[in-house]
Design an enzyme around this catalytic site. Structure first.
Site, PDB file in Angstrom:
ATOM      1  N   TYR A   1       8.927 -16.330 -10.944  1.00  0.00           N
ATOM      2  CA  TYR A   1       7.316 -16.533 -10.663  1.00  0.00           C
ATOM      3  C   TYR A   1       6.278 -17.438 -10.120  1.00  0.00           C
ATOM      4  CZ  TYR A   1       8.927 -15.859 -15.883  1.00  0.00           C
ATOM      5  OH  TYR A   1       9.958 -15.262 -16.932  1.00  0.00           O
TER       6      TYR A   1
ATOM      7  N   CYS B   1      14.964  -4.678 -23.180  1.00  0.00           N
ATOM      8  CA  CYS B   1      14.944  -5.224 -24.319  1.00  0.00           C
ATOM      9  C   CYS B   1      15.144  -5.165 -25.241  1.00  0.00           C
ATOM     10  CB  CYS B   1      15.485  -6.604 -23.897  1.00  0.00           C
ATOM     11  SG  CYS B   1      16.347  -8.078 -24.474  1.00  0.00           S
TER      12      CYS B   1
ATOM     13  N   CYS C   1      18.486  -8.648 -29.799  1.00  0.00           N
ATOM     14  CA  CYS C   1      18.379  -8.188 -28.270  1.00  0.00           C
ATOM     15  C   CYS C   1      18.998  -6.754 -29.165  1.00  0.00           C
ATOM     16  CB  CYS C   1      19.241  -8.290 -27.279  1.00  0.00           C
ATOM     17  SG  CYS C   1      18.526  -9.929 -26.310  1.00  0.00           S
TER      18      CYS C   1
ATOM     19  N   LYS D   1      23.961 -12.593 -16.904  1.00  0.00           N
ATOM     20  CA  LYS D   1      23.034 -12.357 -17.371  1.00  0.00           C
ATOM     21  C   LYS D   1      23.788 -14.025 -18.505  1.00  0.00           C
ATOM     22  CE  LYS D   1      19.737 -12.490 -20.634  1.00  0.00           C
ATOM     23  NZ  LYS D   1      18.484 -11.605 -21.672  1.00  0.00           N
TER      24      LYS D   1
ATOM     25  N   GLU E   1      31.630  -7.698 -14.885  1.00  0.00           N
ATOM     26  CA  GLU E   1      30.771  -7.328 -15.799  1.00  0.00           C
ATOM     27  C   GLU E   1      29.656  -6.545 -14.389  1.00  0.00           C
ATOM     28  OE1 GLU E   1      28.612  -6.865 -18.344  1.00  0.00           O
ATOM     29  OE2 GLU E   1      29.915  -9.216 -19.600  1.00  0.00           O
TER      30      GLU E   1
ATOM     31  N   LYS F   1      21.279 -14.245 -13.025  1.00  0.00           N
ATOM     32  CA  LYS F   1      20.307 -14.691 -14.069  1.00  0.00           C
ATOM     33  C   LYS F   1      20.995 -15.631 -14.954  1.00  0.00           C
ATOM     34  CE  LYS F   1      17.159 -13.531 -17.564  1.00  0.00           C
ATOM     35  NZ  LYS F   1      17.326 -13.035 -18.810  1.00  0.00           N
TER      36      LYS F   1
ATOM     37  N   SER G   1      12.193 -18.727 -16.063  1.00  0.00           N
ATOM     38  CA  SER G   1      11.057 -20.040 -17.211  1.00  0.00           C
ATOM     39  C   SER G   1      11.311 -20.894 -17.296  1.00  0.00           C
ATOM     40  CB  SER G   1      10.639 -19.170 -18.011  1.00  0.00           C
ATOM     41  OG  SER G   1      11.628 -19.818 -18.645  1.00  0.00           O
TER      42      SER G   1
HETATM   43  C1  PBG Z   1      14.943 -10.733 -22.209  1.00  0.00           C
HETATM   44  C2  PBG Z   1      15.033 -11.721 -21.344  1.00  0.00           C
HETATM   45  C3  PBG Z   1      14.529 -13.303 -21.103  1.00  0.00           C
HETATM   46  C4  PBG Z   1      14.161 -13.526 -20.283  1.00  0.00           C
HETATM   47  C5  PBG Z   1      14.309 -11.876 -19.512  1.00  0.00           C
HETATM   48  N1  PBG Z   1      14.795 -10.752 -20.153  1.00  0.00           N
HETATM   49  C6  PBG Z   1      14.125 -13.890 -22.768  1.00  0.00           C
HETATM   50  C7  PBG Z   1      16.362 -14.374 -22.775  1.00  0.00           C
HETATM   51  O1  PBG Z   1      17.200 -13.585 -22.786  1.00  0.00           O
HETATM   52  O2  PBG Z   1      16.561 -15.449 -23.860  1.00  0.00           O
HETATM   53  C8  PBG Z   1      13.975 -14.901 -19.284  1.00  0.00           C
HETATM   54  C9  PBG Z   1      13.516 -14.932 -18.280  1.00  0.00           C
HETATM   55  C10 PBG Z   1      12.705 -16.767 -18.690  1.00  0.00           C
HETATM   56  O3  PBG Z   1      13.215 -17.408 -19.066  1.00  0.00           O
HETATM   57  O4  PBG Z   1      12.443 -16.113 -17.156  1.00  0.00           O
HETATM   58  N2  PBG Z   1      14.358  -9.763 -22.608  1.00  0.00           N
END
Ligand code: PBG
Length: 282
Positions: free
Chosen positions: A265, A71, A81, A147, A185, A200, A226
Site C-alpha cells: 500500500y 478469491c 474463500c 499464504k 506449495e 504473504k 494491510s
Molecule cells: C483474500 C485476500 C486477503 C488479503 C489479500 N487477499 C484477505 C485474507 O486472506 O484474509 C489480505 C491483504 C491485506 O491484508 O492487505 N482475498
C-alpha cells in the site's frame, strides 16, 4: 449503485495515474460487490467492481499492468474463500470451478495477470486450463503460493467486510510455524503453470521469501499486507517513528530477502520517494 461505482472508478483512475507517473509498474484490484450470497456469484459478474475497474484502467492507462485478486471471500456472505459443504467445511474441488469462472471474467475484462489468493489445492492448473480453452493464453497467473494465516490481514478484512462469519481460514491458509511447506506449495504451483509466485505476509515471512527465492526460477512477489502498513501509520501518528524511513526500511528488507516484486500500500509513496532521491543524486 451505478453513481457510487462511477465515483469510485474515477477515484481509482486518479490514484492509478499518480502511481504510474511515480514509476509503479502495476496495480492489484480487489472488489467489494453490491451483494454477497452463499456461492459468491457476484465474483464473475461482468459488471462487477473489478471487471469495471479493469476495463477503465486498460482504456485510460494501458501501460499500467493490471492484476486482479481472485478469491471468493469478498463475495460470499459467510466470508470463506470457497463453497461450503453441508458440514460447513470448504469444498475444495467445487470451489475450483467458481474461481476459474471469476478469473476468466477478469481476463475477459482485460486483466493482464490474475492472482488466485484462496489457497485451494489444484487451482492454478484448473485456472490455466480454463483460460487457455477460452483463448486467454497470454493472461498470466500470479499465484499466492505461500499464504500464511496471519493476524496482519485484520485491516483488510475490516475494509472488505470479509472476515469469516464463523471459524477461521486455518484449514486452507498455512501454519506460520511451518517453513518447508512453503517451498512445497510454491514448487507445486510452478509445476501447475504459475508464471509468478507470491509470499504473504512479507515482513513476518522474510525467511520464507529467501528460501523460496533459492528454490524457484520464476519471478517472486511478496505482499506487504494491510496490518504491516497500518502498524507503521499508527506508530507514526503517535510520533513514535518516522513514517518515511520506516516505510523504506521495511521495503528494503523485503527486497533484500529476495522479492522481485513488492505488493504494498506504500507503492506510490515509495516510488515517489525513490524518484526524488535519484533525481537529487544526479
Ligand atoms: C483474500 C485476500 C486477503 C488479503 C489479500 N487477499 C484477505 C485474507 O486472506 O484474509 C489480505 C491483504 C491485506 O491484508 O492487505 N482475498
Amino acid at each position: 449503485m451505478p453513481g457510487v461505482c462511477q465515483t469510485s472508478v474515477d477515484e481509482m483512475l486518479r490514484d492509478a495515474e499518480r502511481a504510474l507517473a511515480a514509476g509503479v509498474g502495476g496495480v492489484l484490484l480487489f472488489g467489494i460487490p453490491e451483494f454477497k450470497d452463499a456461492t459468491g456469484s457476484s465474483a464473475w459478474d461482468e459488471n462487477g467492481p473489478v471487471q469495471q475497474g479493469v476495463r477503465a484502467l486498460k482504456r485510460e492507462l494501458p501501460d499500467l499492468a493490471v492484476i486482479t485478486d481472485v478469491c471468493m471471500c469478498e463475495y460470499t456472505d459467510h466470508g470463506h474463500c470457497g463453497l461450503l459443504t453441508a458440514d460447513g467445511d470448504v469444498d475444495n474441488d467445487a470451489t475450483l470451478e467458481l474461481l476459474s469462472r471469476e478469473a476468466l471474467s477478469h481476463a475477459e475484462a482485460g486483466a493482464d495477470i490474475v492472482a488466485p489468493s484462496d489457497m485451494m489445492d489444484g487451482r492454478v492448473a484448473h485456472m490455466r486450463t480454463v483460460l487457455d480453452a477460452a483463448g486467454r493464453t497470454s493472461t498470466a497467473i500470479l499465484s499466492y503460493a505461500a499464504k500464511y494465516s496471519s493476524a496482519f490481514y485484520g485491516p483488510f478484512r475490516e475494509a472488505a467486510e470479509s472476515a469469516p462469519a464463523f471459524g477461521d481460514r486455518c484449514s486452507y491458509q498455512m501454519d506460520p510455524a511451518n517453513s518447508r511447506e512453503a517451498v512445497r506449495e510454491v514448487t507445486l504451483d510452478v509445476e501447475e503453470g504459475a508464471d509468478m509466485v507470491m509470499v504473504k505476509p512479507a515482513g513476518p515471512c522474510l525467511d520464507v521469501i529467501a528460501s523460496v527465492r533459492r528454490e524457484v526460477g520464476v519471478p517472486l512477489a511478496a505482499y506487504q499486507v494491510s496490518g504491516e502498513f497500518a502498524m507503521i501509520h499508527a506508530a507514526a501518528e503517535r510520533g513514535w517513528l518516522d513514517p518515511e524511513r520506516a516505510m523504506m526500511e521495511s521495503l528494503l528488507g523485503i527486497h533484500r530477502a529476495g522479492a522481485d516484486i513488492i505488493v504494498t500500500y506504500f507503492a506510490t509513496a515509495a516510488a515517489e520517494r525513490l524518484k526524488m532521491e535519484s533525481s537529487g543524486n544526479r
